[in-house]
Design a protein around this motif. Structure first.
Motif, mmCIF file in Angstrom:
data_model
loop_
_atom_site.group_PDB
_atom_site.id
_atom_site.type_symbol
_atom_site.label_atom_id
_atom_site.label_comp_id
_atom_site.label_asym_id
_atom_site.label_seq_id
_atom_site.Cartn_x
_atom_site.Cartn_y
_atom_site.Cartn_z
ATOM 1 N N GLY A 46 43.243 -30.639 8.297
ATOM 2 C CA GLY A 46 42.904 -30.066 6.999
ATOM 3 C C GLY A 46 44.027 -30.214 5.993
ATOM 4 N N PHE A 47 45.248 -29.792 6.370
ATOM 5 C CA PHE A 47 46.318 -29.906 5.371
ATOM 6 C C PHE A 47 46.929 -31.307 5.321
ATOM 7 C CE2 PHE A 47 48.876 -27.871 8.888
ATOM 8 C CZ PHE A 47 49.835 -28.845 9.063
ATOM 9 N N VAL A 48 46.839 -32.071 6.416
ATOM 10 C CA VAL A 48 47.280 -33.467 6.351
ATOM 11 C C VAL A 48 46.385 -34.255 5.395
ATOM 12 C CG1 VAL A 48 47.447 -35.619 7.667
ATOM 13 C CG2 VAL A 48 48.414 -33.517 8.595
ATOM 14 N N GLY A 49 45.096 -33.966 5.406
ATOM 15 C CA GLY A 49 44.193 -34.618 4.465
ATOM 16 C C GLY A 49 44.555 -34.320 3.024
ATOM 17 N N ALA A 50 44.917 -33.054 2.748
ATOM 18 C CA ALA A 50 45.320 -32.695 1.391
ATOM 19 C C ALA A 50 46.612 -33.403 0.996
ATOM 20 C CB ALA A 50 45.482 -31.180 1.279
ATOM 21 N N ILE A 51 47.528 -33.548 1.956
ATOM 22 C CA ILE A 51 48.760 -34.292 1.674
ATOM 23 C C ILE A 51 48.438 -35.736 1.313
ATOM 24 C CG2 ILE A 51 50.894 -35.173 2.705
ATOM 25 C CD1 ILE A 51 50.960 -32.615 4.425
ATOM 26 N N GLN A 52 47.539 -36.345 2.080
ATOM 27 C CA GLN A 52 47.191 -37.741 1.822
ATOM 28 C C GLN A 52 46.476 -37.911 0.479
ATOM 29 O OE1 GLN A 52 48.302 -40.366 3.769
ATOM 30 N NE2 GLN A 52 49.459 -38.602 4.539
ATOM 31 N N LEU A 53 45.650 -36.939 0.114
ATOM 32 C CA LEU A 53 45.033 -37.003 -1.216
ATOM 33 C C LEU A 53 46.101 -36.946 -2.306
ATOM 34 C CD1 LEU A 53 41.835 -34.729 -1.109
ATOM 35 C CD2 LEU A 53 41.953 -37.224 -1.158
ATOM 36 N N SER A 54 47.122 -36.114 -2.097
ATOM 37 C CA SER A 54 48.164 -35.989 -3.116
ATOM 38 C C SER A 54 49.013 -37.254 -3.220
ATOM 39 C CB SER A 54 49.056 -34.780 -2.810
ATOM 40 O OG SER A 54 49.841 -35.015 -1.651
ATOM 41 N N VAL A 55 49.050 -38.049 -2.133
ATOM 42 C CA VAL A 55 49.839 -39.286 -2.143
ATOM 43 C C VAL A 55 49.014 -40.470 -2.618
ATOM 44 C CG1 VAL A 55 51.104 -40.926 -0.700
ATOM 45 C CG2 VAL A 55 51.407 -38.466 -0.356
#
Length: 339
Positions: free
Chosen positions: A176-185
């Protein structure tokens, strides 16, 4: 005669400016943060799981039957568990059995026909059931009363240790939070509503994938598929939005509070690997109010106590998601992405 090299204050200032404004200062800070995180990560899991000890274990006691044997057994059992028992009395077995289904108690004690029967519920907490079963047999042998132990709510055959639900919830939290990190990158230019929408989409897709692999592909668990899928999706969405909230408030350092809330504290205190009555008191108290604990609780009830689902874990997950979305939306101008 000694000579000293003259200091060059201007050169020192230039070196410090280059260090501070270049990549070296954040890299140095990260060295210390990662070292501290490694120690805290190992420490939090070891603190929670290495030496589980009973604190408050609610059990049901059926008051009909042999009162003398029942009292002697309960006194011995409470002593063996360091006064951790919290007995709740019921006039008939059926009422006590319903308390097990509602996850109010972990076992039922009944004294009848010159023997004591303890019915444990492995699905309510494998570690608690094992502890109670071992203690009951030892107490019965010590006081000279035959004790029968049976598991009236066993775990599924593909998950004999009761850890599969913890692992699938852990996967949902981390992805869940890794996905949000990848969206931010990789999708930095997303507008706020688009970012929330794509977080929801990958949460739905990821939750489906986790449930399908565990149930359909591996056959490790027989899940109530739609309910389990939606719990996993809500967990992933909540975890992703928690990172997005911290990314809005703290920028590039958002991973620190996200990791702290979701992994360092949330996962060890979730009750998935070690049941809440055996966790250290601080973890046992806060675990169910954090997203990982709420996810494990909801999933656990869906799989093993389907007719008695509680609203609290869904309120916890929805509350964290709503607050995270509200903070992100209110201060969206501070988020490092967007167009």
């Amino acid at each position: 005669m000694s000579t000293k090299m003259p200091r060059d204050p201007r050169g020192m200032r230039e070196l410090w400016s280059a260090f501070r404004n270049g990549p070296f200062l954040p890299a140095t800070v990260l060295v210390f943060i990662l070292a501290a995180a490694a120690g805290l990560f190992a420490g939090s899991y070891t603190y929670a799981m290495a030496r589980p000890a009973p604190h408050r274990i609610p059990i049901a006691v059926v008051t009909s039957g042999d009162a003398v044997q029942r009292a002697a057994f309960l006194t011995g059992l409470d002593g063996a568990l360091d006064a951790a028992l919290v007995p709740r009395y019921f006039p008939v077995y059926g009422r006590a059995e319903r308390a097990v289904e509602e996850q109010q108690v972990f076992a039922i004690v009944e004294a009848r026909d010159h023997r004591v029967r303890m019915d444990v519920a492995g699905a309510a907490g494998a570690s608690v059931a094992q502890l109670l079963a071992e203690a009951a047999s030892a107490v019965g042998a010590r006081i000279g009363v035959p004790v029968t132990v049976r598991d009236i709510k066993p775990l599924q055959r593909g998950d004999p240790r009761g850890l599969a639900l913890f692992y699938i919830s852990l996967a949902a939290v981390i992805i869940g939070f890794v996905g949000a990190i990848q969206l931010s990158v990789h999708a930095r230019a997303l507008k706020p509503l688009e970012r929330i929408a794509f977080t929801a989409v990958y949460a739905l897709a990821g939750g489906f994938a986790i449930a399908a692999v565990v149930d359909w592909l591996l056959g490790a668990l027989s899940l109530p598929f739609v309910e389990s899928w939606l719990i996993l999706a809500l967990t992933m969405f909540t975890s992703g939005m928690v990172f997005t909230m911290f990314n809005t408030l703290m920028g590039r350092w958002a991973m620190i509070p996200t990791w702290g809330v979701m992994v360092l504290i949330g996962n060890p205190s979730s009750g998935g690997a070690v049941s809440w009555p055996l966790l250290p008191s601080p973890f046992g108290a806060i675990g169910r109010w954090l997203p990982p604990g709420a996810s494990v609780n909801a999933q656990h009830t869906a799989v093993y106590f389907g007719g008695y689902q509680h609203v609290l874990p869904f309120l916890v997950l929805a509350g964290w998601a709503a607050v995270s979305c509200a903070v992100f939306w209110t201060w969206r101008h501070r988020h490092p992405g967007g167009r």
